[in-house]
Design a protein around this motif. Sequence first.
Motif, PDB file in Angstrom:
ATOM      1  N   VAL A   1      48.684  -3.679  45.780  1.00 41.89           N
ATOM      2  CA  VAL A   1      47.468  -3.654  44.985  1.00 41.89           C
ATOM      3  C   VAL A   1      46.764  -2.342  45.289  1.00 41.89           C
ATOM      4  CG1 VAL A   1      45.261  -4.773  44.490  1.00 41.89           C
ATOM      5  CG2 VAL A   1      47.266  -6.165  45.038  1.00 41.89           C
ATOM      6  N   GLY A   2      46.378  -1.621  44.253  1.00 42.94           N
ATOM      7  CA  GLY A   2      45.759  -0.327  44.473  1.00 42.94           C
ATOM      8  C   GLY A   2      44.585  -0.076  43.543  1.00 42.94           C
ATOM      9  N   MET A   3      43.663   0.740  44.009  1.00 42.43           N
ATOM     10  CA  MET A   3      42.531   1.188  43.207  1.00 42.43           C
ATOM     11  C   MET A   3      42.417   2.693  43.379  1.00 42.43           C
ATOM     12  SD  MET A   3      39.721  -1.738  44.145  1.00 42.43           S
ATOM     13  CE  MET A   3      38.450  -0.782  43.315  1.00 42.43           C
ATOM     14  N   GLY A   4      42.313   3.411  42.247  1.00 40.48           N
ATOM     15  CA  GLY A   4      42.311   4.858  42.329  1.00 40.48           C
ATOM     16  C   GLY A   4      41.237   5.494  41.481  1.00 40.48           C
ATOM     17  N   MET A   5      40.966   6.767  41.787  1.00 43.59           N
ATOM     18  CA  MET A   5      39.980   7.554  41.057  1.00 43.59           C
ATOM     19  C   MET A   5      40.504   8.965  40.882  1.00 43.59           C
ATOM     20  SD  MET A   5      37.467  10.076  41.755  1.00 43.59           S
ATOM     21  CE  MET A   5      36.992   9.809  43.446  1.00 43.59           C
ATOM     22  N   TYR A   6      40.271   9.530  39.681  1.00 43.73           N
ATOM     23  CA  TYR A   6      40.735  10.872  39.359  1.00 43.73           C
ATOM     24  C   TYR A   6      39.575  11.690  38.809  1.00 43.73           C
ATOM     25  CZ  TYR A   6      42.997  14.561  36.581  1.00 43.73           C
ATOM     26  OH  TYR A   6      43.362  15.752  36.029  1.00 43.73           O
ATOM     27  N   LEU A   7      39.349  12.879  39.365  1.00 45.97           N
ATOM     28  CA  LEU A   7      38.324  13.798  38.885  1.00 45.97           C
ATOM     29  C   LEU A   7      38.969  15.143  38.578  1.00 45.97           C
ATOM     30  CD1 LEU A   7      35.274  13.192  41.273  1.00 45.97           C
ATOM     31  CD2 LEU A   7      35.396  12.645  38.845  1.00 45.97           C
ATOM     32  N   PRO A   8      38.909  15.612  37.321  1.00 48.61           N
ATOM     33  CA  PRO A   8      39.539  16.899  36.996  1.00 48.61           C
ATOM     34  C   PRO A   8      38.840  18.080  37.654  1.00 48.61           C
ATOM     35  CG  PRO A   8      38.291  16.086  35.120  1.00 48.61           C
ATOM     36  CD  PRO A   8      38.293  14.987  36.140  1.00 48.61           C
ATOM     37  N   ARG A   9      37.521  17.978  37.869  1.00 51.43           N
ATOM     38  CA  ARG A   9      36.756  19.054  38.512  1.00 51.43           C
ATOM     39  C   ARG A   9      35.806  18.428  39.523  1.00 51.43           C
ATOM     40  NH1 ARG A   9      39.045  24.033  37.354  1.00 51.43           N
ATOM     41  NH2 ARG A   9      40.026  23.800  35.319  1.00 51.43           N
ATOM     42  N   PHE A  10      36.075  18.640  40.812  1.00 52.23           N
ATOM     43  CA  PHE A  10      35.268  18.049  41.873  1.00 52.23           C
ATOM     44  C   PHE A  10      34.672  19.159  42.737  1.00 52.23           C
ATOM     45  CE2 PHE A  10      34.964  16.323  46.259  1.00 52.23           C
ATOM     46  CZ  PHE A  10      34.007  15.359  46.023  1.00 52.23           C
ATOM     47  N   LYS A  11      33.325  19.235  42.721  1.00 54.76           N
ATOM     48  CA  LYS A  11      32.617  20.226  43.539  1.00 54.76           C
ATOM     49  C   LYS A  11      33.112  21.646  43.281  1.00 54.76           C
ATOM     50  CE  LYS A  11      30.098  17.250  45.913  1.00 54.76           C
ATOM     51  NZ  LYS A  11      28.617  17.242  45.841  1.00 54.76           N
ATOM     52  N   GLY A  12      33.457  21.925  42.027  1.00 54.59           N
ATOM     53  CA  GLY A  12      33.896  23.271  41.681  1.00 54.59           C
ATOM     54  C   GLY A  12      35.312  23.609  42.081  1.00 54.59           C
ATOM     55  N   LEU A  13      36.080  22.634  42.586  1.00 61.51           N
ATOM     56  CA  LEU A  13      37.465  22.908  42.972  1.00 61.51           C
ATOM     57  C   LEU A  13      38.292  23.259  41.737  1.00 61.51           C
ATOM     58  CD1 LEU A  13      38.137  20.041  45.556  1.00 61.51           C
ATOM     59  CD2 LEU A  13      37.702  22.451  46.042  1.00 61.51           C
ATOM     60  N   PRO A  14      39.230  24.196  41.867  1.00 59.62           N
ATOM     61  CA  PRO A  14      40.024  24.607  40.708  1.00 59.62           C
ATOM     62  C   PRO A  14      41.093  23.601  40.318  1.00 59.62           C
ATOM     63  CG  PRO A  14      40.751  25.785  42.669  1.00 59.62           C
ATOM     64  CD  PRO A  14      39.545  24.988  43.075  1.00 59.62           C
ATOM     65  N   THR A  15      41.365  22.603  41.148  1.00 58.27           N
ATOM     66  CA  THR A  15      42.381  21.606  40.849  1.00 58.27           C
ATOM     67  C   THR A  15      41.772  20.211  40.907  1.00 58.27           C
ATOM     68  OG1 THR A  15      43.058  21.423  43.176  1.00 58.27           O
ATOM     69  CG2 THR A  15      44.194  23.060  41.815  1.00 58.27           C
ATOM     70  N   PRO A  16      42.419  19.223  40.277  1.00 56.24           N
ATOM     71  CA  PRO A  16      41.876  17.862  40.284  1.00 56.24           C
ATOM     72  C   PRO A  16      41.836  17.261  41.685  1.00 56.24           C
ATOM     73  CG  PRO A  16      43.530  18.128  38.561  1.00 56.24           C
ATOM     74  CD  PRO A  16      43.610  19.337  39.420  1.00 56.24           C
ATOM     75  N   PHE A  17      40.961  16.274  41.843  1.00 55.02           N
ATOM     76  CA  PHE A  17      40.851  15.528  43.099  1.00 55.02           C
ATOM     77  C   PHE A  17      41.157  14.064  42.807  1.00 55.02           C
ATOM     78  CE2 PHE A  17      38.352  12.737  45.875  1.00 55.02           C
ATOM     79  CZ  PHE A  17      38.790  13.148  47.116  1.00 55.02           C
ATOM     80  N   THR A  18      42.003  13.462  43.628  1.00 53.20           N
ATOM     81  CA  THR A  18      42.359  12.058  43.458  1.00 53.20           C
ATOM     82  C   THR A  18      42.190  11.314  44.768  1.00 53.20           C
ATOM     83  OG1 THR A  18      44.701  12.455  43.976  1.00 53.20           O
ATOM     84  CG2 THR A  18      44.041  12.594  41.656  1.00 53.20           C
TER      85      THR A  18
END
Length: 517
Positions: free
Chosen positions: A203-220
Amino acid sequence: MANPTENLDPNPPTREPEDEVEELNGDEEEEEEEEEVEDDDTVSKPQTREGRSSVDKAKVESLFHRMREAPVPVRVHDVIVKGNEKTKDYIIEAEVDAVREATTLQEILEASAIANSNLRALDIFDSVKITLDSGPPELPGTTNLVIQVVESKSPLTGQIGAYTRAGVRSSSLEASLKYKNIFGYGDIWDGSIVYGCDNSAEVGMGMYLPRFKGLPTPFTSRLFLSTQDWLKFSSYKEQSLGLSLGLLSSKYHELVYTVAWRNLIDPSQSASKSIRRQLGHSLLSALKYTFKYDQRDSSLRPTKGYAFTSTSQIGGLAPDSRSLRFLKQEMDLRYAVPFGFCHAALNLGVSGGVTFPWGSGYQSRTSSVPERFFLGGNSSPVCSLVGPSALWGFKTRGLGPNEPKRKGDDERDFLGGDAAVTAFADLSFDLPVRWLRERGIHGHVFACAGNMAKLSENEFRNFTAPKFLETFRTSVGAGIVLPTSLFRMEINYCHILKKQEHDRAKSGFFLTFSASS
């Protein structure tokens, strides 16, 4: 000039222009205006629609001719975003940064096509359209980039499927639910459930952000609770509760940190001596870097191109004494050679991996069982890039170092290996039935080989290449492949050419489902 960038063509066809074309033409516009002034002296009535269309068409053809002959100097003055009621402007604008740096019309069109693809990949828009509009009159040679988006009308999506993955015991049922763009940051929240026919579950729960704190790559990030049942093969169950963080994710690179509390138990009380030494709690704190370069034309049925994957992992980044300290390296190489007839292609592949403990007294220490390599299972190695694992005709965890269980005369625990190598050759071809060809159903013949060895606990001193080659397992076979958009189904007949004592392998028919990785 309206230039949709969704389907760019280096030699685009003539289309009916808008007024913006004139301002991108610079000096040509002034010449046209002078000609129109002279015409006013002789023409007493305005141009007809057909006449105006002919003039505009000629201007567009002239512009396209200039584009083919030489770069057309144009720069982007502003980026205008329309249609985003919830999504923040900067999330969209961040995907078109390369367009701002373009200095010619050709570069702008190329960068706009890439931006369009990037925006669609966010998976939060039903449609994306990028056009070029005229810049301010006082700034000749400029254009405005207009991004028109339509946000998803149904932000909630779900998916369900059945798969057979390399390294698992049997098929599994997987279901996921996603909710998109809740807060307008391009965020995607998901929940998933995986249930295997071998009583394994996650069982899993996830989150994806394409732009996090100005980072050039996504954060998961992903929180998971999983149970793996290996009692039948290795006399233990693995329970894990952990968190994984995607620190870097780009086209070719991925960096993930995972921390998990792991517990190995043996409810059957029949584990071999080597497995009993591994039972109990441990802490996994590992950093994993993956480089992936895939130039194949398809991941489910490659007919040309090549792919390479390298995965490096270091565990033991926490000061806890129960932290697992290990180094692990895996590599995959795939190459597809087209034959030019019957859509035939030869796929070749080789995979290898090694894992070893580190720290004080590492040479005499044992490696962790879950981090070792296990070969076997009938998932297709053609579409997987996950290190050495699949081997047609051999059961999951069906070969390699083993020990007798505490109970049972013939039952043994498979312990896995610290080094493993697999290789395969797969020749695919169209079947002589049109109905099957139209649906992508095709045939294939294959051969594969693989082996593993123990290196920890000073066993590397006894390792020799000739002995390793002598004990290679091999199999051949043929079958029919039914590819879909989600997975690859195979009906194969496998014949075992070479196996070792205690290996679990047999010749016969197998039905498998494999997802690309």
